[in-house]
Design an enzyme around this catalytic site. Structure first.
Site, mmCIF file in Angstrom:
data_model
loop_
_atom_site.group_PDB
_atom_site.id
_atom_site.type_symbol
_atom_site.label_atom_id
_atom_site.label_comp_id
_atom_site.label_asym_id
_atom_site.label_seq_id
_atom_site.Cartn_x
_atom_site.Cartn_y
_atom_site.Cartn_z
ATOM 1 C CG HIS A 52 102.258 78.240 31.229
ATOM 2 N ND1 HIS A 52 101.377 77.686 32.083
ATOM 3 C CD2 HIS A 52 101.400 78.746 30.139
ATOM 4 C CE1 HIS A 52 100.145 77.860 31.843
ATOM 5 N NE2 HIS A 52 100.271 78.425 30.525
ATOM 6 C CB ILE A 58 99.942 78.004 36.259
ATOM 7 C CG1 ILE A 58 99.719 79.305 37.154
ATOM 8 C CG2 ILE A 58 98.631 77.334 36.074
ATOM 9 C CD1 ILE A 58 98.529 80.244 36.959
ATOM 10 N N GLY A 61 97.296 73.563 30.993
ATOM 11 C CA GLY A 61 96.191 72.741 31.183
ATOM 12 C C GLY A 61 96.569 71.333 30.076
ATOM 13 C CB VAL A 62 97.781 71.227 26.710
ATOM 14 C CG1 VAL A 62 99.123 71.805 26.815
ATOM 15 C CG2 VAL A 62 97.707 70.167 25.448
ATOM 16 C CD GLU A 66 100.619 63.338 26.672
ATOM 17 O OE1 GLU A 66 101.222 62.400 26.616
ATOM 18 O OE2 GLU A 66 99.912 63.886 26.115
#
Length: 157
Positions: A52, A58, A61-62, A66
């Protein structure tokens, strides 16, 4: 109040590669304000950067969400009701109004502030703001539930 990594390991059940808090800088715990500020030092060695994205790393987002949730859980885990022998965990129940403003990259220090918006018994909601170098990179509201272990046992056949 500052919380270092050794204390974090006592407060959170997460471990590598899913422990996404390196340090808690400040906890404000008064009748009017309950707020915590924590950090995640993002390095190129994070396992998620392998895919990723290999040419443009990057932080997903998840995983930012978290990291935010783990910072918020620390504020709850230092409350008096967590000092007993019974193991209680903080579980995410909702994510609302999540916005990702800028990418988080290797070398960034993700600074998350979590403010307790409301709490009624074992449920509540936090407001989160995550920044890198003073610029907002993400924000969200998240609901939580405090419960004993939710481990499911397999049924005998």
């Amino acid at each position: 109040m500052r919380v270092e990594i050794s204390q974090l390991l006592d407060l959170l059940p997460h471990r590598y590669p899913f422990l996404l808090v390196d340090r808690i800088e400040e906890i404000v715990d008064t009748d009017e304000i309950k707020e915590v500020t924590g950090y995640k030092n993002v390095t190129y060695n994070e396992p998620f950067f392998q895919g990723h994205f290999p040419d443009e790393p990057i932080m997903p987002g998840v995983l930012i969400l978290e990291a935010m949730g783990q910072v918020g859980a620390i504020l709850l885990k230092v409350q008096p009701e967590f000092s007993g022998k019974e193991r209680k965990l903080v579980y995410l129940t909702s994510v609302d109004h999540a916005k990702f403003r800028k990418p988080v990259r290797p070398g960034d220090c993700l600074r998350t502030t979590a403010r307790l918006k409301r709490r009624h018994g074992n449920v509540g909601k936090f407001e989160f703001v995550a920044k890198v170098d003073g610029e907002t990179v993400a924000e969200a509201e998240m609901g939580f539930m405090i419960a004993p272990d939710l481990t499911l046992t397999a049924k005998a056949q």
